[in-house]
Design a protein around this motif. Sequence first.
Motif, short mmCIF file in Angstrom:
data_model
loop_
_atom_site.label_atom_id
_atom_site.label_comp_id
_atom_site.label_asym_id
_atom_site.label_seq_id
_atom_site.Cartn_x
_atom_site.Cartn_y
_atom_site.Cartn_z
N PRO A 96 -22.87 0.66 3.60
CA PRO A 96 -22.21 1.77 4.32
C PRO A 96 -20.71 1.58 4.52
O PRO A 96 -19.98 2.56 4.63
CB PRO A 96 -22.95 1.80 5.67
N SER A 97 -20.24 0.34 4.56
CA SER A 97 -18.81 0.10 4.79
C SER A 97 -17.99 0.18 3.50
O SER A 97 -16.76 0.06 3.55
CB SER A 97 -18.60 -1.26 5.45
N ALA A 98 -18.65 0.38 2.37
CA ALA A 98 -17.92 0.54 1.11
C ALA A 98 -17.15 1.85 1.12
O ALA A 98 -17.55 2.82 1.77
CB ALA A 98 -18.88 0.49 -0.07
N ILE A 99 -16.05 1.89 0.39
CA ILE A 99 -15.20 3.08 0.32
C ILE A 99 -15.24 3.63 -1.10
O ILE A 99 -15.02 2.89 -2.07
CB ILE A 99 -13.75 2.74 0.73
N TRP A 100 -15.50 4.93 -1.21
CA TRP A 100 -15.54 5.61 -2.50
C TRP A 100 -14.19 6.28 -2.73
O TRP A 100 -13.76 7.14 -1.96
CB TRP A 100 -16.67 6.63 -2.50
N HIS A 101 -13.48 5.86 -3.78
CA HIS A 101 -12.18 6.43 -4.14
C HIS A 101 -12.44 7.44 -5.26
O HIS A 101 -12.44 7.08 -6.45
CB HIS A 101 -11.23 5.33 -4.60
N ALA A 102 -12.64 8.69 -4.87
CA ALA A 102 -13.08 9.69 -5.84
C ALA A 102 -12.08 9.89 -6.96
O ALA A 102 -12.46 10.03 -8.13
CB ALA A 102 -13.34 11.02 -5.12
N ASP A 103 -10.78 9.92 -6.62
CA ASP A 103 -9.77 10.17 -7.65
C ASP A 103 -9.71 9.04 -8.67
O ASP A 103 -9.40 9.25 -9.84
CB ASP A 103 -8.39 10.39 -7.02
N ALA A 104 -10.04 7.82 -8.24
CA ALA A 104 -9.99 6.65 -9.13
C ALA A 104 -11.34 6.32 -9.75
O ALA A 104 -11.42 5.44 -10.61
CB ALA A 104 -9.49 5.43 -8.35
N ARG A 105 -12.39 6.99 -9.31
CA ARG A 105 -13.76 6.70 -9.75
C ARG A 105 -14.12 5.24 -9.48
O ARG A 105 -14.79 4.57 -10.28
CB ARG A 105 -13.93 7.02 -11.24
N CYS A 106 -13.67 4.73 -8.33
CA CYS A 106 -13.88 3.34 -7.95
C CYS A 106 -14.54 3.25 -6.58
O CYS A 106 -14.35 4.12 -5.73
CB CYS A 106 -12.55 2.58 -7.89
N LEU A 107 -15.27 2.18 -6.37
CA LEU A 107 -15.86 1.86 -5.08
C LEU A 107 -15.36 0.49 -4.67
O LEU A 107 -15.34 -0.44 -5.50
CB LEU A 107 -17.38 1.86 -5.18
N THR A 108 -14.94 0.34 -3.42
CA THR A 108 -14.47 -0.96 -2.94
C THR A 108 -15.21 -1.37 -1.68
O THR A 108 -15.62 -0.53 -0.88
CB THR A 108 -12.96 -0.95 -2.65
N LEU A 109 -15.38 -2.66 -1.53
CA LEU A 109 -15.97 -3.24 -0.31
C LEU A 109 -15.08 -4.40 0.11
O LEU A 109 -14.97 -5.40 -0.61
CB LEU A 109 -17.39 -3.72 -0.58
N GLU A 110 -14.44 -4.26 1.25
CA GLU A 110 -13.55 -5.30 1.77
C GLU A 110 -14.26 -6.03 2.90
O GLU A 110 -14.51 -5.47 3.96
CB GLU A 110 -12.24 -4.70 2.25
N GLN A 111 -14.57 -7.29 2.66
CA GLN A 111 -15.25 -8.11 3.66
C GLN A 111 -14.29 -9.03 4.40
O GLN A 111 -14.65 -9.59 5.43
CB GLN A 111 -16.35 -8.95 3.01
N ARG A 112 -13.10 -9.18 3.85
CA ARG A 112 -12.08 -10.00 4.50
C ARG A 112 -10.73 -9.46 4.10
O ARG A 112 -10.60 -8.74 3.10
CB ARG A 112 -12.22 -11.47 4.08
N PRO A 113 -9.70 -9.78 4.88
CA PRO A 113 -8.37 -9.25 4.56
C PRO A 113 -7.94 -9.66 3.16
O PRO A 113 -8.18 -10.79 2.71
CB PRO A 113 -7.47 -9.88 5.63
N ILE A 114 -7.31 -8.73 2.45
CA ILE A 114 -6.83 -9.01 1.10
C ILE A 114 -5.54 -9.82 1.19
O ILE A 114 -4.58 -9.40 1.83
CB ILE A 114 -6.60 -7.71 0.32
N GLU A 115 -5.55 -10.97 0.57
CA GLU A 115 -4.37 -11.85 0.58
C GLU A 115 -3.27 -11.27 -0.30
O GLU A 115 -3.50 -10.98 -1.48
CB GLU A 115 -4.75 -13.24 0.09
N LYS A 116 -2.09 -11.08 0.25
CA LYS A 116 -0.96 -10.59 -0.54
C LYS A 116 -0.43 -11.72 -1.41
O LYS A 116 0.02 -12.74 -0.91
CB LYS A 116 0.15 -10.06 0.38
N ARG A 117 -0.48 -11.51 -2.72
CA ARG A 117 -0.13 -12.59 -3.64
C ARG A 117 0.99 -12.22 -4.60
O ARG A 117 1.48 -13.06 -5.34
CB ARG A 117 -1.38 -12.99 -4.45
N GLY A 118 1.39 -10.97 -4.63
CA GLY A 118 2.44 -10.55 -5.55
C GLY A 118 3.83 -10.91 -5.06
O GLY A 118 4.08 -11.00 -3.86
N LEU A 119 4.73 -11.08 -6.01
CA LEU A 119 6.12 -11.39 -5.68
C LEU A 119 6.97 -10.14 -5.47
O LEU A 119 8.07 -10.23 -4.96
CB LEU A 119 6.74 -12.24 -6.80
N GLY A 120 6.45 -8.99 -5.88
CA GLY A 120 7.19 -7.74 -5.74
C GLY A 120 6.25 -6.56 -5.80
O GLY A 120 5.03 -6.71 -5.72
N THR A 121 6.81 -5.38 -5.98
CA THR A 121 6.02 -4.15 -6.03
C THR A 121 5.67 -3.79 -7.47
O THR A 121 6.52 -3.89 -8.35
CB THR A 121 6.79 -2.98 -5.39
#
Length: 249
Positions: A96-121
């Motif tokens: 139930p906590s999964a998120i459906w991204h209709a425009d992207a045709r993707c489903l995501t489930l975040e169980q912990r904070p996403i670690e920011k790993r990129g050096l830029g945008t």
Amino acid sequence: MDPRELKTILRSFKDGALSEDEMLERLRHLPYEDVGDALVDHHRGLRQGFPEVIFGAGKSAGQVERIMASLAAKGNNILVTRLDEAKALAVKEAFPSAIWHADARCLTLEQRPIEKRGLGTVLVLSAGTSDLPVAAEALVTLRMLGNEASHLYDVGVAGIHRLLSRRDVLFSARVLIVVAGMEGALPSVVGGLVDRPVIAVPTSVGYGASFGGIAALLGMLNSCAAGVTVVNIDNGFGAAVAASKINRE
């Protein structure tokens, strides 16, 4: 399992907080786990820096659920790509906590904070509104992999002034993903403006002579702008993974 989690387990064993049997139980499914329909690769986070991503097309809702359950049991954040709405809604009943991204045709489930790993945008550009599903797939993937990501939509060459008026945004990005169908000209224009990596994504958008994206693919492969690299037709996910690896260098 990712390097951080593995270090935590080994440190706990070294400090006596975990017994040998407890440590072995935690590591038991480290290489992979057989869930009947699939061998879930729990080692991928260690090898590649992010856990296995589920390709939803061709899988039943039940198959997706079983793979998700295996990944979720290890505490992973989960990304499912190319999932249609009917299967997504069925999977959400189990998660139930999964998120459906209709425009992207993707489903995501975040169980912990996403670690920011990129050096830029990482900037995602799409030539037309019809290219949005592929661009949105790239955007969701980028964010799940720990990147700061932004987008410019509907800035194709048929109205080039729309792109040129946002040059400040182009120049501020560390990596650019450029999504286009028809003749696939937008990546060449962007590649001629910036000094950053440009990843071109041809889409299957276009009239008959576009041959389902082959015309855009060939146009991008023959780009006159030096340094433009190209992924497969409609492969927003693959472009986002490549951009993530570049953004971590």
